[in-house]
Design a protein around this motif. Sequence first.
Motif, PDB file in Angstrom:
ATOM      1  N   GLN A   1      -1.555   7.166  -0.836  1.00  0.00           N
ATOM      2  CA  GLN A   1      -0.732   6.979  -1.376  1.00  0.00           C
ATOM      3  C   GLN A   1       0.227   5.422  -1.586  1.00  0.00           C
ATOM      4  OE1 GLN A   1       3.047   9.157  -4.034  1.00  0.00           O
ATOM      5  NE2 GLN A   1       1.924   9.982  -2.917  1.00  0.00           N
ATOM      6  N   CYS A   2       0.255   5.830  -0.227  1.00  0.00           N
ATOM      7  CA  CYS A   2       1.374   4.413   0.695  1.00  0.00           C
ATOM      8  C   CYS A   2       0.591   3.416   0.107  1.00  0.00           C
ATOM      9  CB  CYS A   2       1.298   4.770   1.870  1.00  0.00           C
ATOM     10  SG  CYS A   2       2.837   5.413   2.690  1.00  0.00           S
ATOM     11  N   ASP A   3      -0.758   3.179   0.200  1.00  0.00           N
ATOM     12  CA  ASP A   3      -1.675   1.753  -0.115  1.00  0.00           C
ATOM     13  C   ASP A   3      -1.917   1.440  -1.115  1.00  0.00           C
ATOM     14  OD1 ASP A   3      -2.097   1.819   3.053  1.00  0.00           O
ATOM     15  OD2 ASP A   3      -4.654   3.103   2.778  1.00  0.00           O
ATOM     16  N   ASN A   4      -1.484   2.802  -2.058  1.00  0.00           N
ATOM     17  CA  ASN A   4      -1.861   1.772  -3.721  1.00  0.00           C
ATOM     18  C   ASN A   4      -0.436   1.941  -4.208  1.00  0.00           C
ATOM     19  OD1 ASN A   4      -5.098   1.904  -4.090  1.00  0.00           O
ATOM     20  ND2 ASN A   4      -4.297   3.618  -3.197  1.00  0.00           N
ATOM     21  N   THR A   5       0.577   1.430  -3.610  1.00  0.00           N
ATOM     22  CA  THR A   5       1.917   1.265  -4.127  1.00  0.00           C
ATOM     23  C   THR A   5       2.231   0.706  -3.395  1.00  0.00           C
ATOM     24  OG1 THR A   5       2.065   4.245  -4.415  1.00  0.00           O
ATOM     25  CG2 THR A   5       4.002   2.901  -3.773  1.00  0.00           C
ATOM     26  N   PRO A   6       3.673  -0.117  -4.440  1.00  0.00           N
ATOM     27  CA  PRO A   6       5.119  -1.158  -3.521  1.00  0.00           C
ATOM     28  C   PRO A   6       5.518  -0.325  -2.054  1.00  0.00           C
ATOM     29  CG  PRO A   6       4.972  -1.014  -5.969  1.00  0.00           C
ATOM     30  CD  PRO A   6       4.714   0.242  -5.621  1.00  0.00           C
TER      31      PRO A   6
ATOM     32  N   ASN B   1       3.823  13.716  -0.909  1.00  0.00           N
ATOM     33  CA  ASN B   1       2.477  13.702  -1.156  1.00  0.00           C
ATOM     34  C   ASN B   1       2.975  15.159  -2.920  1.00  0.00           C
ATOM     35  OD1 ASN B   1       1.391  12.989   0.646  1.00  0.00           O
ATOM     36  ND2 ASN B   1       0.173  14.661   1.772  1.00  0.00           N
TER      37      ASN B   1
ATOM     38  N   ASN C   1     -14.203   2.323   1.292  1.00  0.00           N
ATOM     39  CA  ASN C   1     -12.457   3.282   0.627  1.00  0.00           C
ATOM     40  C   ASN C   1     -13.438   4.218  -0.430  1.00  0.00           C
ATOM     41  OD1 ASN C   1      -9.313   2.915  -0.847  1.00  0.00           O
ATOM     42  ND2 ASN C   1     -10.919   1.705  -2.535  1.00  0.00           N
ATOM     43  N   PRO C   2     -13.863   4.041  -0.629  1.00  0.00           N
ATOM     44  CA  PRO C   2     -14.196   5.413  -1.760  1.00  0.00           C
ATOM     45  C   PRO C   2     -14.424   6.902  -1.504  1.00  0.00           C
ATOM     46  CG  PRO C   2     -16.694   3.767  -1.689  1.00  0.00           C
ATOM     47  CD  PRO C   2     -15.494   3.128  -0.691  1.00  0.00           C
ATOM     48  N   LEU C   3     -14.069   6.857   0.122  1.00  0.00           N
ATOM     49  CA  LEU C   3     -13.948   8.427   0.429  1.00  0.00           C
ATOM     50  C   LEU C   3     -12.371   8.751  -0.192  1.00  0.00           C
ATOM     51  CD1 LEU C   3     -14.807   8.340   3.733  1.00  0.00           C
ATOM     52  CD2 LEU C   3     -15.738   9.642   2.528  1.00  0.00           C
TER      53      LEU C   3
ATOM     54  N   PHE D   1     -10.770   7.529  -2.783  1.00  0.00           N
ATOM     55  CA  PHE D   1     -11.201   8.184  -4.231  1.00  0.00           C
ATOM     56  C   PHE D   1     -12.058   9.760  -4.313  1.00  0.00           C
ATOM     57  CE2 PHE D   1     -13.467   9.175  -7.759  1.00  0.00           C
ATOM     58  CZ  PHE D   1     -12.779   8.907  -8.570  1.00  0.00           C
TER      59      PHE D   1
ATOM     60  N   ALA E   1     -14.175  -2.530   1.083  1.00  0.00           N
ATOM     61  CA  ALA E   1     -13.642  -1.661  -0.687  1.00  0.00           C
ATOM     62  C   ALA E   1     -15.376  -0.795  -0.753  1.00  0.00           C
ATOM     63  CB  ALA E   1     -14.465  -2.807  -1.708  1.00  0.00           C
TER      64      ALA E   1
ATOM     65  N   ARG F   1       2.798  -2.474   6.369  1.00  0.00           N
ATOM     66  CA  ARG F   1       1.070  -2.330   6.602  1.00  0.00           C
ATOM     67  C   ARG F   1       0.228  -3.376   7.241  1.00  0.00           C
ATOM     68  NH1 ARG F   1       1.212  -0.968   1.284  1.00  0.00           N
ATOM     69  NH2 ARG F   1       2.387  -1.696  -0.109  1.00  0.00           N
TER      70      ARG F   1
ATOM     71  N   GLY G   1       5.841  12.297  -4.955  1.00  0.00           N
ATOM     72  CA  GLY G   1       5.872  11.414  -5.399  1.00  0.00           C
ATOM     73  C   GLY G   1       7.328  11.033  -4.396  1.00  0.00           C
ATOM     74  N   PHE G   2       7.477   9.338  -3.704  1.00  0.00           N
ATOM     75  CA  PHE G   2       8.410   9.379  -3.072  1.00  0.00           C
ATOM     76  C   PHE G   2      10.064   8.949  -3.830  1.00  0.00           C
ATOM     77  CE2 PHE G   2      11.458   5.376  -2.271  1.00  0.00           C
ATOM     78  CZ  PHE G   2      11.550   5.743  -0.744  1.00  0.00           C
TER      79      PHE G   2
END
Lengths: 192, 192, 192, 192
Positions: free
Chosen positions: A109-114, A23, A158-160, A162, A154, A121, A26-27
Amino acid sequence: MAQLQKSIEKRNALVKATIHLVNNNGFHATPMSKIAKMANVSPATIYLYFDNKQDLVNKVYIEVKAAFTAYAFKNYNTDIPVAEGFEIIWKRIADFKLKEVQEAMFLAQCDNTPMIDEASRQEGLKHLQPLLDLWERGKQEGIIKPLSPYLLYAYSINPLSFLMVMQQRGVFQLNQDYLEDAYQAAWDSIKK
Amino acid sequence: MAQLQKSIEKRNALVKATIHLVNNNGFHATPMSKIAKMANVSPATIYLYFDNKQDLVNKVYIEVKAAFTAYAFKNYNTDIPVAEGFEIIWKRIADFKLKEVQEAMFLAQCDNTPMIDEASRQEGLKHLQPLLDLWERGKQEGIIKPLSPYLLYAYSINPLSFLMVMQQRGVFQLNQDYLEDAYQAAWDSIKK
Amino acid sequence: MAQLQKSIEKRNALVKATIHLVNNNGFHATPMSKIAKMANVSPATIYLYFDNKQDLVNKVYIEVKAAFTAYAFKNYNTDIPVAEGFEIIWKRIADFKLKEVQEAMFLAQCDNTPMIDEASRQEGLKHLQPLLDLWERGKQEGIIKPLSPYLLYAYSINPLSFLMVMQQRGVFQLNQDYLEDAYQAAWDSIKK
Amino acid sequence: MAQLQKSIEKRNALVKATIHLVNNNGFHATPMSKIAKMANVSPATIYLYFDNKQDLVNKVYIEVKAAFTAYAFKNYNTDIPVAEGFEIIWKRIADFKLKEVQEAMFLAQCDNTPMIDEASRQEGLKHLQPLLDLWERGKQEGIIKPLSPYLLYAYSINPLSFLMVMQQRGVFQLNQDYLEDAYQAAWDSIKK
DNA sequence: CATGAATGAGAGTTCATTCAT
DNA sequence: CATGAATGAACTCTCATTCAT
């Protein structure tokens, strides 16, 4: 059993440390040695519980995701009417994101990253089924717009994520009033 | 001038390579050497244009963000009525995310990661002002809900990022019909 | 204890390699990789024992300086009369420079270069106190010129470094006769 | 000729920059680019005047050494008696080290480091001949101890380098009184 | 089970040097 | 003569991973 207990505690410490460090840094800026240090174990010990760094992050992701959905559906069952059911679930999700900030931030972070591999997933997605079922029911009852679940997600869920990130960055405070506004916006976007 | 031209092309190649590689592998798995190779320059050459890796990513972020907002507000001006103006902007944004996938994916990753430093984030935010002004106008005219811009953004704009990522992962196809649905959901969530 | 023993040996090997390589090539032409190779360890291993290259050289300097002064004052104690005491110390120093050539050359290079940081230099200086005390005693007894210790050092001790370097370069041979001459010159320069 | 003048100035600027930067940072931390910047020329220009970095430093060394000896022997000629001659030379040397600090410090660093190649060192040594001749004359007249010139140099000249370095480090102030003391010590160490 | 020590591979970055202009 | 742009090679240092204990 005391031995087993200690093992479980060690594993938990590793999971917690991973979440916390990923967190904040970052990874890429989270070396295994730091995770080990924070969990008070030797670097080598990590490899007794996980195959490698990727496996560690994957497993943490899946577990946190599972905890998240368990929390989300805690008070829900299929007998509850659609609108009420959606509100229950939505508010539990919001609750989770506000109370379990570390876990929720990690998921975001995981959901928006490779960072997580595809298999994990998919695995994490499974547990969302009750919500998809609820939506299906809502569509059949003509209460919810006949949209793809991806669209529904979406706009209503998902807005939560953000908002939580913004809150975490300190630029926005998601208090009780705002939460009600947010719920209304979510519901307005998907209700027929 | 031929020299200058070549410099600009080199810089552009570096920016493109950065976007591409960070998208596919993430920041941490994108070594400078790979960026250099993809841009057909020596690793050392990167440092003629950027101070270091962090600076490279920051600058790419700011530039892409600027391009994004320029695209978004292209056909909009303050004489246009609120509802119409929002639709224009929203659809340009959607357009960008569908056509400039690489750039849009890059922004999504940056926005959900501790990859970009705070200063650059702020810098990137500046250009969004016209949208905030539009919303303010909408609130005063009683057309748009009296909510924090963060909430408005979370529900009407941010979902597009989620959908784009899903589309990119191949699990969802955002065609013209869906796009209209998405626009309706966005508008429903913020209109009064 | 076998483990500890091996660690100590490894550290010693690193110190020895550093001295040797810096002597022959200078600080700037001594890469960590060469030090590692000569000490038969991996480059990464150096960083288990030292923070970085600067720290490595600093620590080697301090340790060699300590060994040097320990050697110098081995046969000396404060009961010994001034003239005799000076001769004892002086000859031990000369001995060190002739026998422990590598160490002595290393010190000479460090002392004339911005290679060592100020703190370490100060640290290395501490151990010279007995000689300063001897001189003080000599001044009070009217045996030694009432000069600043820096002057006394410059004329009675430092020339040995120069001679050692010349000997090392092969242009001058400091045998027993010359050594006696040198001692006489040293004493002549500071005696009252 | 204006062109030639500019060339000479550029070369001089490079020499000055080299001295200054090597003094402050050491050879290894003085990149060619910094030298170029300080001399207000392009890095490539250096290579019009010098073959490479090593050649640059070698040539600077030789030139500074030549300037040093020229300064040292300015007021001396072979008609002057030995004792007086030595004093004249010694004081000119001291003068140089106090007034041309940058140049003198540079020489000190070169003389104690594997920074200069052997050929250049020899070259620099040549100009010292008048002092060696003076000593020879002194020995024949029975005024000066019959010692190797290396010993004479070590005790009567080299200490000045040490004192200069100490002065430069701010731990010792070599004023007029001290200078006279130093001269006396130098003379005492070599006079018969 | 658990470890601290060790490391090979590779990261980001620098720099002496070259070359087209 | 002079240059700014470019670079290959090499640097210091890090890190995921292993292994003897």
